[in-house]
Design an enzyme around this catalytic site. Sequence first.
Site, PDB file in Angstrom:
ATOM      1  N   GLY A  17       0.788  -1.234   0.000  1.00  0.00           N
ATOM      2  CA  GLY A  17       0.000   0.000   0.000  1.00  0.00           C
ATOM      3  C   GLY A  17       0.818   1.281   0.000  1.00  0.00           C
ATOM      4  O   GLY A  17       0.251   2.382   0.055  1.00  0.00           O
ATOM      5  N   ALA A  18       2.136   1.180  -0.096  1.00  0.00           N
ATOM      6  CA  ALA A  18       2.975   2.397  -0.027  1.00  0.00           C
ATOM      7  C   ALA A  18       2.786   3.299  -1.251  1.00  0.00           C
ATOM      8  O   ALA A  18       3.070   4.496  -1.196  1.00  0.00           O
ATOM      9  CB  ALA A  18       4.447   2.001   0.106  1.00  0.00           C
ATOM     10  N   THR A  22       1.104   2.938  -8.129  1.00  0.00           N
ATOM     11  CA  THR A  22       0.724   4.296  -8.545  1.00  0.00           C
ATOM     12  C   THR A  22       1.937   5.034  -9.106  1.00  0.00           C
ATOM     13  O   THR A  22       1.870   5.627 -10.188  1.00  0.00           O
ATOM     14  CB  THR A  22       0.161   5.064  -7.318  1.00  0.00           C
ATOM     15  OG1 THR A  22      -0.877   4.277  -6.746  1.00  0.00           O
ATOM     16  CG2 THR A  22      -0.361   6.435  -7.699  1.00  0.00           C
ATOM     17  N   GLU A  38       3.619  -6.218 -10.449  1.00  0.00           N
ATOM     18  CA  GLU A  38       3.618  -7.484  -9.694  1.00  0.00           C
ATOM     19  C   GLU A  38       2.483  -8.366 -10.176  1.00  0.00           C
ATOM     20  O   GLU A  38       1.445  -7.859 -10.606  1.00  0.00           O
ATOM     21  CB  GLU A  38       3.319  -7.175  -8.225  1.00  0.00           C
ATOM     22  CG  GLU A  38       4.515  -7.087  -7.359  1.00  0.00           C
ATOM     23  CD  GLU A  38       4.073  -6.961  -5.924  1.00  0.00           C
ATOM     24  OE1 GLU A  38       4.569  -7.738  -5.115  1.00  0.00           O
ATOM     25  OE2 GLU A  38       3.258  -6.099  -5.592  1.00  0.00           O
ATOM     26  N   TYR A  50      -3.755 -15.322   2.360  1.00  0.00           N
ATOM     27  CA  TYR A  50      -4.316 -14.463   3.409  1.00  0.00           C
ATOM     28  C   TYR A  50      -5.341 -15.198   4.280  1.00  0.00           C
ATOM     29  O   TYR A  50      -5.569 -14.828   5.422  1.00  0.00           O
ATOM     30  CB  TYR A  50      -4.924 -13.183   2.802  1.00  0.00           C
ATOM     31  CG  TYR A  50      -3.851 -12.142   2.502  1.00  0.00           C
ATOM     32  CD1 TYR A  50      -3.123 -11.554   3.531  1.00  0.00           C
ATOM     33  CD2 TYR A  50      -3.557 -11.761   1.200  1.00  0.00           C
ATOM     34  CE1 TYR A  50      -2.128 -10.614   3.262  1.00  0.00           C
ATOM     35  CE2 TYR A  50      -2.570 -10.828   0.921  1.00  0.00           C
ATOM     36  CZ  TYR A  50      -1.860 -10.253   1.966  1.00  0.00           C
ATOM     37  OH  TYR A  50      -0.877  -9.331   1.706  1.00  0.00           O
ATOM     38  N   GLN A  61       5.749 -17.849  -1.717  1.00  0.00           N
ATOM     39  CA  GLN A  61       7.118 -17.315  -1.886  1.00  0.00           C
ATOM     40  C   GLN A  61       7.768 -17.861  -3.157  1.00  0.00           C
ATOM     41  O   GLN A  61       8.438 -17.138  -3.883  1.00  0.00           O
ATOM     42  CB  GLN A  61       7.993 -17.641  -0.674  1.00  0.00           C
ATOM     43  CG  GLN A  61       7.580 -16.923   0.610  1.00  0.00           C
ATOM     44  CD  GLN A  61       7.258 -15.459   0.396  1.00  0.00           C
ATOM     45  OE1 GLN A  61       8.012 -14.727  -0.240  1.00  0.00           O
ATOM     46  NE2 GLN A  61       6.127 -15.015   0.915  1.00  0.00           N
ATOM     47  N   ASP A  85       7.755  -2.773 -10.448  1.00  0.00           N
ATOM     48  CA  ASP A  85       6.964  -2.585  -9.234  1.00  0.00           C
ATOM     49  C   ASP A  85       7.314  -3.722  -8.263  1.00  0.00           C
ATOM     50  O   ASP A  85       6.825  -4.830  -8.420  1.00  0.00           O
ATOM     51  CB  ASP A  85       5.489  -2.640  -9.680  1.00  0.00           C
ATOM     52  CG  ASP A  85       4.485  -2.552  -8.553  1.00  0.00           C
ATOM     53  OD1 ASP A  85       4.855  -2.735  -7.389  1.00  0.00           O
ATOM     54  OD2 ASP A  85       3.311  -2.325  -8.859  1.00  0.00           O
ATOM     55  N   GLU A 152      -7.248  -8.313   1.453  1.00  0.00           N
ATOM     56  CA  GLU A 152      -6.322  -7.560   2.315  1.00  0.00           C
ATOM     57  C   GLU A 152      -7.031  -6.904   3.508  1.00  0.00           C
ATOM     58  O   GLU A 152      -6.392  -6.239   4.321  1.00  0.00           O
ATOM     59  CB  GLU A 152      -5.589  -6.493   1.489  1.00  0.00           C
ATOM     60  CG  GLU A 152      -4.575  -7.089   0.518  1.00  0.00           C
ATOM     61  CD  GLU A 152      -3.860  -6.071  -0.355  1.00  0.00           C
ATOM     62  OE1 GLU A 152      -2.865  -6.429  -0.974  1.00  0.00           O
ATOM     63  OE2 GLU A 152      -4.312  -4.903  -0.422  1.00  0.00           O
TER      64      GLU A 152
HETATM   65  N1  LIG Z   1       1.018   9.213  -2.727  1.00  0.00           N
HETATM   66  C1  LIG Z   1      -0.259   8.851  -2.697  1.00  0.00           C
HETATM   67  N2  LIG Z   1      -1.178   9.732  -2.311  1.00  0.00           N
HETATM   68  C2  LIG Z   1      -2.464   9.364  -2.246  1.00  0.00           C
HETATM   69  N3  LIG Z   1      -2.948   8.153  -2.557  1.00  0.00           N
HETATM   70  C3  LIG Z   1      -2.064   7.248  -2.950  1.00  0.00           C
HETATM   71  C4  LIG Z   1      -0.666   7.541  -3.050  1.00  0.00           C
HETATM   72  N4  LIG Z   1      -0.028   6.436  -3.471  1.00  0.00           N
HETATM   73  C5  LIG Z   1      -0.960   5.484  -3.610  1.00  0.00           C
HETATM   74  N5  LIG Z   1      -2.183   5.969  -3.316  1.00  0.00           N
HETATM   75  C6  LIG Z   1      -3.435   5.198  -3.321  1.00  0.00           C
HETATM   76  O1  LIG Z   1      -3.257   4.156  -2.353  1.00  0.00           O
HETATM   77  C7  LIG Z   1      -3.727   2.905  -2.837  1.00  0.00           C
HETATM   78  C8  LIG Z   1      -2.585   1.892  -2.836  1.00  0.00           C
HETATM   79  O2  LIG Z   1      -1.598   2.315  -3.771  1.00  0.00           O
HETATM   80  P1  LIG Z   1      -0.765   1.279  -4.653  1.00  0.00           P
HETATM   81  O3  LIG Z   1      -0.031   2.092  -5.656  1.00  0.00           O
HETATM   82  O4  LIG Z   1      -1.654   0.195  -5.155  1.00  0.00           O
HETATM   83  O5  LIG Z   1       0.246   0.702  -3.561  1.00  0.00           O
HETATM   84  P2  LIG Z   1       1.261  -0.512  -3.661  1.00  0.00           P
HETATM   85  O6  LIG Z   1       1.431  -0.856  -5.105  1.00  0.00           O
HETATM   86  O7  LIG Z   1       2.519  -0.019  -3.025  1.00  0.00           O
HETATM   87  O8  LIG Z   1       0.655  -1.622  -2.858  1.00  0.00           O
HETATM   88  C9  LIG Z   1      -4.319   3.176  -4.212  1.00  0.00           C
HETATM   89  O9  LIG Z   1      -5.712   3.319  -4.052  1.00  0.00           O
HETATM   90  C10 LIG Z   1      -3.675   4.494  -4.642  1.00  0.00           C
HETATM   91  O10 LIG Z   1      -4.532   5.245  -5.474  1.00  0.00           O
HETATM   92  N1  LIG Z   2       6.909 -12.119  -1.112  1.00  0.00           N
HETATM   93  C1  LIG Z   2       5.670 -11.862  -0.656  1.00  0.00           C
HETATM   94  N2  LIG Z   2       5.178 -12.548   0.391  1.00  0.00           N
HETATM   95  C2  LIG Z   2       3.938 -12.319   0.872  1.00  0.00           C
HETATM   96  N3  LIG Z   2       3.098 -11.430   0.327  1.00  0.00           N
HETATM   97  C3  LIG Z   2       3.547 -10.727  -0.719  1.00  0.00           C
HETATM   98  C4  LIG Z   2       4.838 -10.885  -1.254  1.00  0.00           C
HETATM   99  N4  LIG Z   2       4.985 -10.024  -2.294  1.00  0.00           N
HETATM  100  C5  LIG Z   2       3.826  -9.357  -2.397  1.00  0.00           C
HETATM  101  N5  LIG Z   2       2.968  -9.790  -1.458  1.00  0.00           N
HETATM  102  C6  LIG Z   2       1.565  -9.387  -1.291  1.00  0.00           C
HETATM  103  C7  LIG Z   2       1.317  -8.107  -0.541  1.00  0.00           C
HETATM  104  C8  LIG Z   2       0.047  -7.592  -1.185  1.00  0.00           C
HETATM  105  O1  LIG Z   2      -1.109  -8.165  -0.568  1.00  0.00           O
HETATM  106  C9  LIG Z   2       0.113  -8.113  -2.612  1.00  0.00           C
HETATM  107  C10 LIG Z   2       0.571  -7.092  -3.609  1.00  0.00           C
HETATM  108  O2  LIG Z   2       1.605  -6.299  -3.064  1.00  0.00           O
HETATM  109  P1  LIG Z   2       1.557  -4.685  -3.103  1.00  0.00           P
HETATM  110  O3  LIG Z   2       2.569  -4.246  -2.106  1.00  0.00           O
HETATM  111  O4  LIG Z   2       0.173  -4.250  -2.782  1.00  0.00           O
HETATM  112  O5  LIG Z   2       1.928  -4.355  -4.509  1.00  0.00           O
HETATM  113  O6  LIG Z   2       1.025  -9.189  -2.594  1.00  0.00           O
END
Ligand SMILES: Nc1ncnc2c1ncn2[C@@H]1O[C@H](COP(=O)(O)OP(=O)(O)O)[C@@H](O)[C@H]1O
Ligand SMILES: Nc1ncnc2c1ncn2[C@H]1C[C@H](O)[C@@H](COP(=O)(O)O)O1
Length: 211
Positions: A17-18, A22, A38, A50, A61, A85, A152
């Site tokens: 979620g970081a 995006t 990914e 999960y 893994q 990503d 999640e």
């Molecule tokens: N910098 C940001 N500011 C606001 N919302 C964001 C930001 N980055 C991501 N989001 C929102 O947060 C959620 C998770 O982002 P995502 O890019 O899927 O994260 P990740 O790929 O790291 O898991 C999405 O709904 C996205 O639109």
């Molecule tokens: N190596 C991993 N082990 C467990 N879970 C993982 C791993 N790599 C990705 N994930 C999970 C975490 C999230 O639920 C989804 C997608 O990752 P995101 O950080 O949201 O892009 O996969």
Amino acid sequence: MAKSKKAKHIAIAGNIGAGKTTLTQLLSKHYKWIPHFEDVDHNPYLNDFYEDMPRWSFQLQIYFLNSRINQLLEIHRGSETVIQDRTIYEDANIFAPNLHEMGLMTKRDFENYYSFFQTLKTMVQPPDLLIYLQASVPTLVGQIQKRGREYEENIRLDYLKRLNEYYTKWIDTYKEGPLLIINVDENKFGEKEEDLGIIMSKIDAQLYGLF
Ligand SMILES: Nc1ncnc2c1ncn2[C@@H]1O[C@H](COP(=O)(O)OP(=O)(O)O)[C@@H](O)[C@H]1O
Ligand SMILES: Nc1ncnc2c1ncn2[C@H]1C[C@H](O)[C@@H](COP(=O)(O)O)O1
């Protein structure tokens, strides 16, 4: 990296979620880099993982490791610049050891997995630039909720907190190549264009020596 060498591989790292996906989308559009995402939507294990982590952690893994290695092989075979990503380092240095430490992956499975990773690692090169998205647990929770993936919904706060601790340890010792750290709590690149501009200037400085 030598300024004359073309950067072929940019990678974005960060906790769940970081904002990796995006930022991958935004940067690939701006720089015309090829995005490699990914394997989440077609991942055959994630949902089950999960539901029951001890049962599925090893299989997940191995699945991620294979998919990440395939991405790396493709990047190095091609001639275009790719933005990836999430990295293979995060699977092996963060997720897998955390699962083992939490008692969700057996010692035998973890050692088998890690030994396989060590073999694969000798065949891969680090990215030309690693961008690490650092985010606090409240920011991660907010963004995971905003994204709304059903499986999640039950991610526990302590799981995210532990992953963040692993990320900090890994980034503090990351010496494989150029590194750019973006604090997502302070930089809302998803919402403010000027914040994205700040990130791009930092990337330009790292990759092209532009200020
Ligand atoms: N910098 C940001 N500011 C606001 N919302 C964001 C930001 N980055 C991501 N989001 C929102 O947060 C959620 C998770 O982002 P995502 O890019 O899927 O994260 P990740 O790929 O790291 O898991 C999405 O709904 C996205 O639109
Ligand atoms: N190596 C991993 N082990 C467990 N879970 C993982 C791993 N790599 C990705 N994930 C999970 C975490 C999230 O639920 C989804 C997608 O990752 P995101 O950080 O949201 O892009 O996969």
